[in-house]
Scaffold this motif. Structure first.
Motif, PDB file in Angstrom:
ATOM      1  N   PRO A 171     -11.953 -33.086 -80.319  1.00 43.90           N
ATOM      2  CA  PRO A 171     -11.036 -32.732 -79.233  1.00 43.90           C
ATOM      3  C   PRO A 171     -11.304 -31.317 -78.746  1.00 43.90           C
ATOM      4  O   PRO A 171     -11.716 -30.448 -79.507  1.00 43.90           O
ATOM      5  N   THR A 172     -11.029 -31.098 -77.466  1.00 40.58           N
ATOM      6  CA  THR A 172     -11.310 -29.818 -76.828  1.00 40.58           C
ATOM      7  C   THR A 172     -10.022 -29.139 -76.389  1.00 40.58           C
ATOM      8  O   THR A 172      -9.153 -29.770 -75.785  1.00 40.58           O
ATOM      9  N   ALA A 173      -9.909 -27.844 -76.682  1.00 36.82           N
ATOM     10  CA  ALA A 173      -8.880 -26.980 -76.109  1.00 36.82           C
ATOM     11  C   ALA A 173      -9.558 -26.079 -75.090  1.00 36.82           C
ATOM     12  O   ALA A 173     -10.547 -25.411 -75.402  1.00 36.82           O
ATOM     13  N   LEU A 174      -9.062 -26.079 -73.873  1.00 38.50           N
ATOM     14  CA  LEU A 174      -9.619 -25.258 -72.804  1.00 38.50           C
ATOM     15  C   LEU A 174      -8.881 -23.923 -72.777  1.00 38.50           C
ATOM     16  O   LEU A 174      -7.670 -23.882 -72.565  1.00 38.50           O
ATOM     17  N   VAL A 175      -9.616 -22.825 -73.013  1.00 36.37           N
ATOM     18  CA  VAL A 175      -9.024 -21.491 -73.038  1.00 36.37           C
ATOM     19  C   VAL A 175      -9.604 -20.698 -71.870  1.00 36.37           C
ATOM     20  O   VAL A 175     -10.821 -20.467 -71.804  1.00 36.37           O
ATOM     21  N   LEU A 176      -8.740 -20.276 -70.972  1.00 37.12           N
ATOM     22  CA  LEU A 176      -9.131 -19.629 -69.732  1.00 37.12           C
ATOM     23  C   LEU A 176      -8.767 -18.151 -69.760  1.00 37.12           C
ATOM     24  O   LEU A 176      -7.715 -17.770 -70.298  1.00 37.12           O
ATOM     25  N   GLU A 227     -17.163 -20.202 -83.069  1.00 41.00           N
ATOM     26  CA  GLU A 227     -18.484 -20.246 -83.691  1.00 41.00           C
ATOM     27  C   GLU A 227     -19.336 -21.370 -83.100  1.00 41.00           C
ATOM     28  O   GLU A 227     -18.826 -22.278 -82.442  1.00 41.00           O
ATOM     29  N   GLU A 228     -20.648 -21.284 -83.332  1.00 37.81           N
ATOM     30  CA  GLU A 228     -21.611 -22.306 -82.913  1.00 37.81           C
ATOM     31  C   GLU A 228     -21.457 -22.616 -81.431  1.00 37.81           C
ATOM     32  O   GLU A 228     -21.360 -23.771 -81.002  1.00 37.81           O
ATOM     33  N   ARG A 229     -21.493 -21.582 -80.635  1.00 43.81           N
ATOM     34  CA  ARG A 229     -21.252 -21.734 -79.202  1.00 43.81           C
ATOM     35  C   ARG A 229     -22.487 -22.272 -78.479  1.00 43.81           C
ATOM     36  O   ARG A 229     -23.614 -21.946 -78.819  1.00 43.81           O
ATOM     37  N   GLU A 230     -22.235 -23.075 -77.460  1.00 40.89           N
ATOM     38  CA  GLU A 230     -23.283 -23.509 -76.539  1.00 40.89           C
ATOM     39  C   GLU A 230     -22.739 -23.350 -75.124  1.00 40.89           C
ATOM     40  O   GLU A 230     -21.547 -23.500 -74.885  1.00 40.89           O
ATOM     41  N   GLU A 231     -23.622 -23.028 -74.197  1.00 41.08           N
ATOM     42  CA  GLU A 231     -23.199 -22.868 -72.812  1.00 41.08           C
ATOM     43  C   GLU A 231     -23.390 -24.169 -72.059  1.00 41.08           C
ATOM     44  O   GLU A 231     -24.449 -24.806 -72.133  1.00 41.08           O
ATOM     45  N   LEU A 232     -22.357 -24.587 -71.337  1.00 40.27           N
ATOM     46  CA  LEU A 232     -22.398 -25.771 -70.490  1.00 40.27           C
ATOM     47  C   LEU A 232     -22.213 -25.327 -69.053  1.00 40.27           C
ATOM     48  O   LEU A 232     -21.427 -24.417 -68.762  1.00 40.27           O
ATOM     49  N   VAL A 233     -22.920 -25.972 -68.138  1.00 38.89           N
ATOM     50  CA  VAL A 233     -22.871 -25.595 -66.731  1.00 38.89           C
ATOM     51  C   VAL A 233     -22.469 -26.803 -65.902  1.00 38.89           C
ATOM     52  O   VAL A 233     -23.146 -27.844 -65.929  1.00 38.89           O
ATOM     53  N   GLY A 241     -21.701 -25.052 -60.742  1.00 36.07           N
ATOM     54  CA  GLY A 241     -22.046 -23.712 -61.209  1.00 36.07           C
ATOM     55  C   GLY A 241     -21.076 -23.068 -62.167  1.00 36.07           C
ATOM     56  O   GLY A 241     -21.397 -22.028 -62.746  1.00 36.07           O
ATOM     57  N   THR A 242     -19.883 -23.618 -62.347  1.00 35.40           N
ATOM     58  CA  THR A 242     -18.927 -23.034 -63.287  1.00 35.40           C
ATOM     59  C   THR A 242     -19.467 -23.158 -64.705  1.00 35.40           C
ATOM     60  O   THR A 242     -19.938 -24.231 -65.100  1.00 35.40           O
ATOM     61  N   ARG A 243     -19.391 -22.082 -65.457  1.00 37.74           N
ATOM     62  CA  ARG A 243     -19.948 -22.053 -66.810  1.00 37.74           C
ATOM     63  C   ARG A 243     -18.848 -21.918 -67.850  1.00 37.74           C
ATOM     64  O   ARG A 243     -17.879 -21.186 -67.643  1.00 37.74           O
ATOM     65  N   VAL A 244     -19.026 -22.624 -68.951  1.00 38.94           N
ATOM     66  CA  VAL A 244     -18.157 -22.462 -70.105  1.00 38.94           C
ATOM     67  C   VAL A 244     -19.035 -22.318 -71.336  1.00 38.94           C
ATOM     68  O   VAL A 244     -20.185 -22.757 -71.360  1.00 38.94           O
ATOM     69  N   GLU A 245     -18.471 -21.682 -72.346  1.00 41.37           N
ATOM     70  CA  GLU A 245     -19.059 -21.727 -73.672  1.00 41.37           C
ATOM     71  C   GLU A 245     -18.159 -22.603 -74.530  1.00 41.37           C
ATOM     72  O   GLU A 245     -16.942 -22.402 -74.565  1.00 41.37           O
ATOM     73  N   ARG A 246     -18.772 -23.544 -75.217  1.00 40.56           N
ATOM     74  CA  ARG A 246     -18.004 -24.424 -76.082  1.00 40.56           C
ATOM     75  C   ARG A 246     -18.503 -24.274 -77.514  1.00 40.56           C
ATOM     76  O   ARG A 246     -19.706 -24.239 -77.766  1.00 40.56           O
ATOM     77  N   THR A 277     -10.325 -25.732 -88.161  1.00 37.37           N
ATOM     78  CA  THR A 277      -9.606 -26.724 -87.373  1.00 37.37           C
ATOM     79  C   THR A 277     -10.568 -27.826 -86.955  1.00 37.37           C
ATOM     80  O   THR A 277     -11.779 -27.724 -87.138  1.00 37.37           O
ATOM     81  N   SER A 278     -10.025 -28.869 -86.355  1.00 37.86           N
ATOM     82  CA  SER A 278     -10.861 -29.917 -85.779  1.00 37.86           C
ATOM     83  C   SER A 278     -11.120 -29.692 -84.296  1.00 37.86           C
ATOM     84  O   SER A 278     -11.662 -30.569 -83.618  1.00 37.86           O
ATOM     85  N   TRP A 279     -10.753 -28.521 -83.784  1.00 32.84           N
ATOM     86  CA  TRP A 279     -10.861 -28.243 -82.360  1.00 32.84           C
ATOM     87  C   TRP A 279     -12.237 -27.714 -81.981  1.00 32.84           C
ATOM     88  O   TRP A 279     -12.815 -26.887 -82.680  1.00 32.84           O
ATOM     89  N   HIS A 280     -12.714 -28.160 -80.847  1.00 33.94           N
ATOM     90  CA  HIS A 280     -13.686 -27.428 -80.064  1.00 33.94           C
ATOM     91  C   HIS A 280     -12.911 -26.577 -79.057  1.00 33.94           C
ATOM     92  O   HIS A 280     -11.910 -27.028 -78.495  1.00 33.94           O
ATOM     93  N   VAL A 281     -13.370 -25.366 -78.837  1.00 36.14           N
ATOM     94  CA  VAL A 281     -12.799 -24.503 -77.804  1.00 36.14           C
ATOM     95  C   VAL A 281     -13.813 -24.371 -76.683  1.00 36.14           C
ATOM     96  O   VAL A 281     -14.980 -24.023 -76.923  1.00 36.14           O
ATOM     97  N   ALA A 282     -13.389 -24.671 -75.466  1.00 34.14           N
ATOM     98  CA  ALA A 282     -14.198 -24.436 -74.274  1.00 34.14           C
ATOM     99  C   ALA A 282     -13.626 -23.212 -73.576  1.00 34.14           C
ATOM    100  O   ALA A 282     -12.461 -23.211 -73.168  1.00 34.14           O
ATOM    101  N   LEU A 283     -14.427 -22.175 -73.470  1.00 34.34           N
ATOM    102  CA  LEU A 283     -13.959 -20.864 -73.006  1.00 34.34           C
ATOM    103  C   LEU A 283     -14.565 -20.549 -71.647  1.00 34.34           C
ATOM    104  O   LEU A 283     -15.782 -20.676 -71.460  1.00 34.34           O
ATOM    105  N   ALA A 284     -13.706 -20.153 -70.695  1.00 35.62           N
ATOM    106  CA  ALA A 284     -14.169 -19.855 -69.343  1.00 35.62           C
ATOM    107  C   ALA A 284     -13.557 -18.557 -68.843  1.00 35.62           C
ATOM    108  O   ALA A 284     -12.398 -18.243 -69.140  1.00 35.62           O
TER     109      ALA A 284
END
Length: 291
Positions: free
Chosen positions: A8-13, A28-34, A38-43, A49-56
């Protein structure tokens, strides 16, 4: 864009680079998604936790926050949305370094100008009850954080004069607001309109929204306030559990169907098209709407 992920993903803006950096330090273990636009996030993973964080990092302003939050929700399919960063304090008992968790977010510019004066037409967006409860629980175990649960005002203004007309307007019409910032209402409205997602605004107080703002900023107050807001946000995710059996991740719908190993193609949800493929064995399904 990548295939959907089972976590599951939590979107943190955030709006500012220093706010982004404060949250990024927890992931941790971040990857960049585009995104294709053109909007970029690091996930990455939130440890423990069981969370993925997508950071923008979206930049400043509620309109931009609303538009980009909508885009990211439709792409990443998060289970929770946070707007995290710094804000100006509006109450005497809300001090620099405190954290304000938004129980409501006020859009302060709505109203009607008449010959008798400006008539306020208040709009308030509630923060998620579940996320607020998780925040209340989390901060009990954070002795270094002084947290307040109260409304936050959103306006297209950087307030650096406590005696200004806009400051008097806020005190007169939104007198229970504990902080003022620029993006929260946009993010919360997008979360509500796009799947009614749980959303919360978490702000560290970096100044008193008065003439001392420049001196406070120069002292490093923004970095300290952003770090505390980020710490509270990650503590909330340690408390808040994802939905059972949930999965979320970037949607591939904009690039066409996802190919399966048996030649079938999936078109979202449980819809499967076997055109061009061969299937051996019984098929169990449901006819929907006579089709």
């Amino acid at each position: 864009m990548t295939m959907p992920d089972i976590q599951p993903t939590a979107l943190v803006l955030t709006a500012l680079p220093l706010e982004y950096a404060a949250v990024r330090a927890h992931v941790e273990e971040r990857e960049e998604l585009v995104h294709r636009d053109g909007t970029r996030v690091e996930r990455g993973r939130l440890p423990g936790t069981s969370w993925h964080v997508a950071l923008a990092e979206l930049g400043m302003g509620a309109e931009q926050a609303a538009a980009l939050t909508t885009q990211l929700i439709n792409w990443l399919r998060p289970e929770a949305v946070f707007f995290v960063g710094v804000a100006g304090g509006l109450k005497d008992d809300v001090e620099i370094g405190d954290v304000v968790v938004g129980t409501q977010i006020y859009e302060i510019h709505g109203g009607k100008q008449t010959p008798e004066g400006f008539l306020v037409r208040p709009k308030a967006l509630p923060g998620s009850h579940a996320l607020e409860q998780a925040a209340r629980s989390a901060v009990r175990d954070m002795p270094d954080v002084r947290a307040h649960f109260m409304p936050i005002a959103t306006g297209d203004v950087v307030l650096a004069d406590a005696e200004s007309e806009i400051a008097r307007f806020i005190r007169g019409n939104y007198n229970d607001a504990g902080a003022i910032e620029m993006e929260g209402s946009g993010a919360l409205r997008a979360a509500h309109l796009n799947g009614q997602l749980p959303a919360l605004v978490v702000r560290g107080i970096s100044d008193r929204a008065d003439a001392g703002k420049h001196r406070a900023d120069a002292s490093g107050s923004q970095q300290r306030a952003a770090a505390r807001a980020a710490a509270v946000t990650t503590a909330v995710l340690h408390k808040h559990r994802p939905r059972e059996g949930s999965s979320s991740g970037p949607s591939d719908s904009e690039e066409g169907p996802q190919q399966r190993g048996d030649g079938a193609a999936t078109y979202g949800g449980d819809h499967i098209d076997f055109r061009g493929g061969t299937f051996h064995g019984p098929v169990t399904g449901k006819r929907d709407g006579g089709r």
